[in-house]
Motif scaffolding. Structure first.
Motif, PDB file in Angstrom:
ATOM      1  N   SER A 167     -50.869 -14.846 -90.863  1.00 38.37           N
ATOM      2  CA  SER A 167     -51.062 -13.487 -90.340  1.00 38.37           C
ATOM      3  C   SER A 167     -51.051 -12.458 -91.452  1.00 38.37           C
ATOM      4  CB  SER A 167     -49.971 -13.147 -89.322  1.00 38.37           C
ATOM      5  OG  SER A 167     -50.106 -13.927 -88.165  1.00 38.37           O
ATOM      6  N   ALA A 168     -50.211 -12.680 -92.455  1.00 33.97           N
ATOM      7  CA  ALA A 168     -50.087 -11.708 -93.549  1.00 33.97           C
ATOM      8  C   ALA A 168     -51.225 -11.816 -94.557  1.00 33.97           C
ATOM      9  CB  ALA A 168     -48.752 -11.918 -94.260  1.00 33.97           C
ATOM     10  N   LEU A 169     -51.993 -12.898 -94.518  1.00 33.11           N
ATOM     11  CA  LEU A 169     -53.061 -13.122 -95.486  1.00 33.11           C
ATOM     12  C   LEU A 169     -54.199 -12.122 -95.266  1.00 33.11           C
ATOM     13  CD1 LEU A 169     -54.341 -14.795 -97.742  1.00 33.11           C
ATOM     14  CD2 LEU A 169     -55.094 -16.440 -96.002  1.00 33.11           C
ATOM     15  N   ARG A 170     -54.517 -11.344 -96.280  1.00 32.85           N
ATOM     16  CA  ARG A 170     -55.560 -10.329 -96.167  1.00 32.85           C
ATOM     17  C   ARG A 170     -56.851 -10.710 -96.887  1.00 32.85           C
ATOM     18  NH1 ARG A 170     -53.162  -9.515 -92.544  1.00 32.85           N
ATOM     19  NH2 ARG A 170     -51.806  -7.774 -91.973  1.00 32.85           N
ATOM     20  N   ASP A 171     -56.807 -11.739 -97.700  1.00 37.21           N
ATOM     21  CA  ASP A 171     -58.009 -12.186 -98.405  1.00 37.21           C
ATOM     22  C   ASP A 171     -58.837 -13.029 -97.433  1.00 37.21           C
ATOM     23  OD1 ASP A 171     -59.929 -13.515 -99.956  1.00 37.21           O
ATOM     24  OD2 ASP A 171     -58.639 -13.481-101.723  1.00 37.21           O
ATOM     25  N   MET A 172     -59.904 -12.413 -96.875  1.00 38.39           N
ATOM     26  CA  MET A 172     -60.693 -13.086 -95.841  1.00 38.39           C
ATOM     27  C   MET A 172     -61.415 -14.326 -96.375  1.00 38.39           C
ATOM     28  SD  MET A 172     -60.115 -11.565 -93.016  1.00 38.39           S
ATOM     29  CE  MET A 172     -58.427 -11.321 -93.618  1.00 38.39           C
ATOM     30  N   THR A 173     -61.742 -14.312 -97.649  1.00 39.43           N
ATOM     31  CA  THR A 173     -62.404 -15.488 -98.227  1.00 39.43           C
ATOM     32  C   THR A 173     -61.469 -16.682 -98.214  1.00 39.43           C
ATOM     33  OG1 THR A 173     -63.751 -14.064 -99.649  1.00 39.43           O
ATOM     34  CG2 THR A 173     -63.578 -16.392-100.258  1.00 39.43           C
ATOM     35  N   VAL A 174     -60.217 -16.452 -98.616  1.00 37.81           N
ATOM     36  CA  VAL A 174     -59.216 -17.527 -98.580  1.00 37.81           C
ATOM     37  C   VAL A 174     -58.970 -17.968 -97.143  1.00 37.81           C
ATOM     38  CG1 VAL A 174     -56.803 -18.101 -99.029  1.00 37.81           C
ATOM     39  CG2 VAL A 174     -58.112 -16.785-100.715  1.00 37.81           C
ATOM     40  N   LYS A 175     -58.853 -16.992 -96.256  1.00 38.26           N
ATOM     41  CA  LYS A 175     -58.558 -17.300 -94.859  1.00 38.26           C
ATOM     42  C   LYS A 175     -59.663 -18.158 -94.241  1.00 38.26           C
ATOM     43  CE  LYS A 175     -55.948 -14.705 -91.442  1.00 38.26           C
ATOM     44  NZ  LYS A 175     -55.507 -13.350 -91.034  1.00 38.26           N
ATOM     45  N   LYS A 176     -60.883 -17.822 -94.547  1.00 37.70           N
ATOM     46  CA  LYS A 176     -62.010 -18.564 -93.992  1.00 37.70           C
ATOM     47  C   LYS A 176     -62.127 -19.952 -94.598  1.00 37.70           C
ATOM     48  CE  LYS A 176     -66.858 -17.907 -92.746  1.00 37.70           C
ATOM     49  NZ  LYS A 176     -68.025 -16.997 -92.802  1.00 37.70           N
ATOM     50  N   SER A 177     -61.609 -20.123 -95.821  1.00 37.78           N
ATOM     51  CA  SER A 177     -61.751 -21.405 -96.522  1.00 37.78           C
ATOM     52  C   SER A 177     -60.687 -22.420 -96.136  1.00 37.78           C
ATOM     53  CB  SER A 177     -61.692 -21.180 -98.034  1.00 37.78           C
ATOM     54  OG  SER A 177     -62.716 -20.311 -98.462  1.00 37.78           O
ATOM     55  N   LEU A 178     -59.622 -21.987 -95.470  1.00 41.27           N
ATOM     56  CA  LEU A 178     -58.521 -22.913 -95.174  1.00 41.27           C
ATOM     57  C   LEU A 178     -58.974 -24.085 -94.316  1.00 41.27           C
ATOM     58  CD1 LEU A 178     -55.549 -20.436 -94.581  1.00 41.27           C
ATOM     59  CD2 LEU A 178     -55.802 -22.087 -96.449  1.00 41.27           C
ATOM     60  N   GLY A 179     -59.883 -23.841 -93.401  1.00 41.41           N
ATOM     61  CA  GLY A 179     -60.354 -24.925 -92.545  1.00 41.41           C
ATOM     62  C   GLY A 179     -61.035 -26.034 -93.318  1.00 41.41           C
ATOM     63  N   SER A 180     -61.872 -25.661 -94.289  1.00 45.25           N
ATOM     64  CA  SER A 180     -62.550 -26.684 -95.086  1.00 45.25           C
ATOM     65  C   SER A 180     -61.564 -27.425 -95.985  1.00 45.25           C
ATOM     66  CB  SER A 180     -63.665 -26.050 -95.924  1.00 45.25           C
ATOM     67  OG  SER A 180     -63.136 -25.118 -96.842  1.00 45.25           O
ATOM     68  N   VAL A 181     -60.502 -26.734 -96.426  1.00 45.99           N
ATOM     69  CA  VAL A 181     -59.471 -27.409 -97.226  1.00 45.99           C
ATOM     70  C   VAL A 181     -58.764 -28.451 -96.371  1.00 45.99           C
ATOM     71  CG1 VAL A 181     -57.348 -27.114 -98.546  1.00 45.99           C
ATOM     72  CG2 VAL A 181     -59.176 -25.416 -98.734  1.00 45.99           C
ATOM     73  N   VAL A 182     -58.460 -28.107 -95.118  1.00 47.36           N
ATOM     74  CA  VAL A 182     -57.864 -29.082 -94.198  1.00 47.36           C
ATOM     75  C   VAL A 182     -58.770 -30.314 -94.087  1.00 47.36           C
ATOM     76  CG1 VAL A 182     -57.270 -29.528 -91.782  1.00 47.36           C
ATOM     77  CG2 VAL A 182     -56.559 -27.395 -92.866  1.00 47.36           C
ATOM     78  N   GLY A 183     -60.080 -30.076 -93.971  1.00 49.09           N
ATOM     79  CA  GLY A 183     -61.018 -31.194 -93.882  1.00 49.09           C
ATOM     80  C   GLY A 183     -61.002 -32.065 -95.123  1.00 49.09           C
ATOM     81  N   ARG A 184     -60.904 -31.467 -96.290  1.00 48.25           N
ATOM     82  CA  ARG A 184     -60.875 -32.250 -97.535  1.00 48.25           C
ATOM     83  C   ARG A 184     -59.609 -33.089 -97.626  1.00 48.25           C
ATOM     84  NH1 ARG A 184     -61.719 -27.294-101.357  1.00 48.25           N
ATOM     85  NH2 ARG A 184     -61.148 -28.745-103.040  1.00 48.25           N
ATOM     86  N   VAL A 185     -58.496 -32.541 -97.150  1.00 46.83           N
ATOM     87  CA  VAL A 185     -57.242 -33.310 -97.170  1.00 46.83           C
ATOM     88  C   VAL A 185     -57.344 -34.501 -96.230  1.00 46.83           C
ATOM     89  CG1 VAL A 185     -54.787 -33.239 -96.621  1.00 46.83           C
ATOM     90  CG2 VAL A 185     -55.842 -31.314 -97.821  1.00 46.83           C
ATOM     91  N   LEU A 186     -57.832 -34.258 -95.013  1.00 44.61           N
ATOM     92  CA  LEU A 186     -57.899 -35.341 -94.025  1.00 44.61           C
ATOM     93  C   LEU A 186     -58.846 -36.460 -94.457  1.00 44.61           C
ATOM     94  CD1 LEU A 186     -57.893 -33.240 -90.723  1.00 44.61           C
ATOM     95  CD2 LEU A 186     -56.199 -34.958 -91.385  1.00 44.61           C
ATOM     96  N   LYS A 187     -59.834 -36.134 -95.275  1.00 39.39           N
ATOM     97  CA  LYS A 187     -60.783 -37.150 -95.721  1.00 39.39           C
ATOM     98  C   LYS A 187     -60.346 -37.844 -97.021  1.00 39.39           C
ATOM     99  CE  LYS A 187     -64.931 -35.258 -93.528  1.00 39.39           C
ATOM    100  NZ  LYS A 187     -64.180 -34.444 -92.560  1.00 39.39           N
TER     101      LYS A 187
END
Length: 869
Positions: A711-731
């Motif tokens: 919620s406190a994260l204001r960097d929208m680029t980082v916020k939008k990228s978290l989902g793809s990072v989750v995908g890289r970890v799971l793979k």
């Protein structure tokens, strides 16, 4: 310089066409020649009043189109003299008569009798009309509808300035412009009902479908010429029919031909073919074949929709009077392969389908390749006739692949569907339609679809893309087009939030407007969940109903020619939406009140979509309950449907069933052995709402995104990228053989990153448990997404979904465990190290000294626990 407007003699027609102009050639396609003089005589009468010179070109044996009075100059020609002489004589007349002369011609279809071919008819038109145009004349012509080849009509259409269809449905005359050069209005290309007082455009989808089905019953039928079975089987069955012979399946030959036609249209799945053969007559199959563009199968989505409607039209289950007319078209699967081959995309498809899933940027490049592709002229002609059929009615172009909506594989939301508001002139509408088709074709290679196929071992399966083209249900309200009701309905309810609910009776996920908000997780909107067995019960109560309701509506803006989302209050401004009292309740003095009578005059901002009176005062829910039971009984399996509906002034419910497929049943829906006496410090969290259950043990890793930090994260680029990072970890290979639990704030897969982590199916399809954490002060409220495509993905993949409320004492959320664990993110994916502040990967045994996490989820008793052991 303003082009002067010429009157047609009929005020309503002038309003539709915005008048005629000097240079216009006007072609009237009529079923009955008696209708042509109605328009020609009005035109001539007005022209004579305006002191125009009128020439009647007479060449046919039929009765005179206009009275041969002294005020009209008659020029007689003899088509038996041959094409060359006839054209030369006519051009001599045109040259002699000079500029700004008004002409009326006999029915051009009579020329074919003497000349023998449609090709010469089209040639005549192509050399005559441009000459008339140069001389600023206005000319009326007639053609007999459905009597000429598509190629000839296409050439005439390309040449003329105005092309108009005239037909009758149940004795009522309709006029529908198909082409009006350099003029446009939002109602110009719709069918218009001709009355003595005025001409009324047909706006409601139900009425438009009824009119078009009758008017174009033969105009769109294929003309088979090939010896290939696709044409020859159809041709042989039609010959039996035209000879007056009964298409009885008692005949071995008829039965064999029917079975072959079924396979060519519907595929080879044994269970599905059995259902089709038992519910479709030969005549039904021929009607479907008549509406196939190109050749090939119609695909799973189209097949499921047609089968469901046939099931519900059978004796004992007959809801045909409840249904809107079905007038969809099917772009055959062969067209897909032809498009790939002609545009050098076939090898690209093979490479992408068998390689790693493309990244987002790579898929955008693939889409662009498809958008640059072209269709052959013959196919463009068929698309133009399809769009003529629909006029300016909005349509949706939907994927209908071979594997889609089959038993065991829904492909829910994996392929694309594109709305076409279908406004603009014919060329603009064609361009929008072609773009939609290409985007659907490209979606066969989108990362989610490829990940879905790979996970189910379908990479090498025959997966071709047919397309279902459906009329969008609804009607016009202000400048918008949308249905009154839309949603998804299931014959089983796996989300029973009360013990009073019977899971065997099904559930409905209901929205106002287009159904996109029912199947997608969007914004802060919440569809109305209706338990068929107990429709008055809601998951929410009190003023929480206001918060957890639908606040926005998806609709087609006809002026903008686009799909848009608008606040409910804006759409309902004025309170004049029909039967609004069935849909809304009023927020007044801190209380939610249902309308008294039909009065909804309050400010739109005080109206809340509750659907209360729809549920309690109409037979909407009981109707769906009965239909769902019929479908499940016929399928021998629970079903999942998509629909639109409306309620008329007599409170009669009308339904359009858009889709039906087998519903994947969660792996565990009965009571499971639930652990007791777990030490408090060993509990990681508990949950008391869920859809599907299961036992997941042992869990070696937990992916955790802290809701407060998110919620406190204001960097929208980082916020939008978290989902793809989750995908890289799971793979990551180190986790490929492990069971992983993934936790994060709000709604996973939400279109709004402020409401949850933006992940795709391809990112999270290997997790075993997905947890949505709710902190209302952070705006992160999980939605039990029963009925969405997201939900179907979880169920099909056996992913246990759990909403958890960390601030609720009953959740026993282990804050100390998640507060500052060792984070192995950088060890697994070094390039993701910058995201370690917000995303933690917890190695459970390393964190706990050898313990592992375990999840037990009991959907029957709506309870779950994650604990260490």
């Amino acid at each position: 310089m303003t082009t002067p407007s010429i009157g047609t003699g009929i005020t309503s027609l002038d309003n539709i066409l915005q008048g005629l102009r000097l240079g216009d050639n006007v072609v009237w396609q009529v079923d009955n020649l008696e209708d042509y003089p109605v328009f020609a005589r009005a035109f001539v009468e007005t022209a004579l009043q305006q002191k125009r010179r009128v020439v009647y070109v007479r060449f046919a044996a039929h009765p005179a189109v206009i009275p041969e009075t002294g005020a009209i100059e008659v020029r007689e020609l003899n088509p038996r003299s041959g094409f060359d002489v006839f054209c030369a004589d006519l051009h001599e007349i045109i040259e002699r008569e000079g500029r700004e002369v008004f002409y009326v011609f006999d029915n051009l279809s009579a020329l074919v009798t003497d000349w023998g071919t449609d090709e010469l008819l089209a040639n005549f038109f192509q050399i005559t009309c441009p000459y008339l145009f140069e001389l600023d004349t206005v000319a009326y012509f007639a053609l007999t509808r459905t009597r000429h080849s598509n190629r000839a009509i296409a050439r005439i259409r390309d040449t003329t300035q105005v092309l108009i269809d005239v037909y009758r449905v149940k004795g009522q005359m309709y006029v529908q412009p198909l082409k009006v050069w350099d003029r446009y209005s939002s109602e110009m290309f719709r069918p218009h009902r001709v009355t003595d007082q005025c001409w009324v455009p047909v706006l409601a989808s139900d009425d438009a479908a009824e009119v078009s089905l009758t008017a174009y019953a033969t105009a769109l039928a294929p003309v088979p010429r090939s010896i290939a079975p696709w044409d020859s089987v159809y041709r042989r069955l039609r010959r039996y029919q035209e000879a007056g012979q009964e298409l009885s399946e008692q005949s071995p030959e008829i039965r064999a031909l029917k079975e072959e036609l079924v396979r060519m249209l519907f595929g080879t799945d044994a269970h599905f073919l059995e259902l089709v053969n038992s519910h479709f007559r030969v005549e039904d199959l021929l009607d479907i074949r008549d509406r196939v563009i190109g050749s090939g199968r119609i695909g799973g989505k189209a097949a499921g929709m047609l089968l469901a409607r046939k099931i519900l039209e059978k004796p004992g289950c007959d809801y045909s009077e409840t249904f809107e007319d079905q007038d969809s078209f099917f772009i055959g699967s062969d067209v897909f392969f032809t498009f790939l081959v002609n545009n050098d995309l076939f090898r690209l498809r093979l490479q992408v389908a068998r390689g790693p899933e493309p990244t987002g940027q790579e898929f955008e490049e693939i889409e662009q390749r498809f958008l640059e592709g072209h269709f052959p002229d013959e196919m463009i002609g068929q698309f133009e006739r399809l769009l003529d059929y629909f006029g300016q009615s909005p349509v949706i172009v939907r994927s209908s692949s071979f594997l889609e909506d089959s038993f065991g594989n829904s492909f829910a939301g994996k392929y694309r569907s594109e709305f076409c508001a279908n406004q603009g002139n014919p060329q603009q509408r064609l361009e929008g339609f072609l773009r939609a088709i290409k985007l659907v074709y490209a979606s066969a290679l989108n990362p989610d679809a490829l990940a879905y196929r790979r996970r189910r071992g379908l990479v090498d399966s025959d997966e071709q893309m047919a397309i279902l083209v459906q009329r969008v249900s609804g009607t016009v309200h202000k400048r918008y087009f949308f249905p009154m009701l839309a949603g998804v309905a299931f014959s089983r309810n796996f989300y029973a939030w009360s013990s009073r609910i019977d899971p065997q009776k099904g559930a409905i996920r209901l929205v106002f407007g287009l159904g996109t908000r029912a199947v997608n997780r969007v914004g802060e909107d919440y569809p109305r969940m209706v338990a068929v067995s107990s429709p008055e019960l809601r998951p929410e109560f009190g003023l929480k109903v206001v918060k957890y309701s639908q606040h926005n509506i998806d609709l087609l803006d006809l002026d903008a020619n686009d799909l848009v989302t608008l606040p409910l209050s804006q759409v309902l401004e004025g309170g004049d939406y029909p039967n609004l009292h069935l849909l809304v309740s009023k927020l007044k003095d801190g209380y939610l009140m249902h309308p008294y009578g039909t009065d909804c005059s309050e400010a739109p901002s005080d109206l809340v979509l509750t659907f209360h009176q729809l549920v309690t005062q109409t037979d909407f829910v009981s109707l769906f309950g009965r239909m769902l039971a019929c479908l499940e009984n016929a399928y021998g399996h629970p079903v999942d449907t998509e629909f639109t509906a409306c309620v008329d002034e007599n409170r009669q419910v009308r339904v359009n069933l858009l889709q039906c497929r087998p519903l994947q049943v969660p792996g565990i829906s009965k009571p499971v052995g639930f652990p007791v006496d777990i030490r408090h410090e060993r509990v990681l969290f508990r949950a008391n709402r869920m859809i599907n259950g299961g036992l997941v043990s042992p869990i070696s890793h937990i992916i955790y995104i802290d809701p407060k930090k998110y919620s406190a994260l204001r960097d929208m680029t980082v916020k939008k990228s978290l989902g793809s990072v989750v995908g890289r970890v799971l793979k990551h290979p180190d986790l490929s053989g492990s069971q992983v639990l993934t936790m994060g704030p709000g709604r996973w897969g939400s279109s709004s990153i402020d409401l949850g982590v933006n992940v795709s199916y391809a990112d999270i399809n290997t997790t075993r448990v997905l947890v949505e954490m709710a902190r209302e002060e952070g705006g992160h409220v999980p939605e039990v997404s029963y009925g969405t495509h997201f939900f179907l993905d979880l169920v099909e993949d056996g992913i246990v979904y759990l909403p958890v409320y960390p601030d609720d004492s009953q959740a026993e959320f282990n804050h100390s465990f998640f507060a500052s664990p060792a984070n192995c993110l950088a060890d697994l994916v070094p390039s993701a190290a910058p995201y370690a502040e917000w995303l933690q990967v917890i190695d459970v045994p390393a964190q706990t000294g050898g313990l592992q996490a375990h999840v037990v989820a009991d959907p029957h008793n709506q309870r779950a626990v994650c604990y260490l052991l």
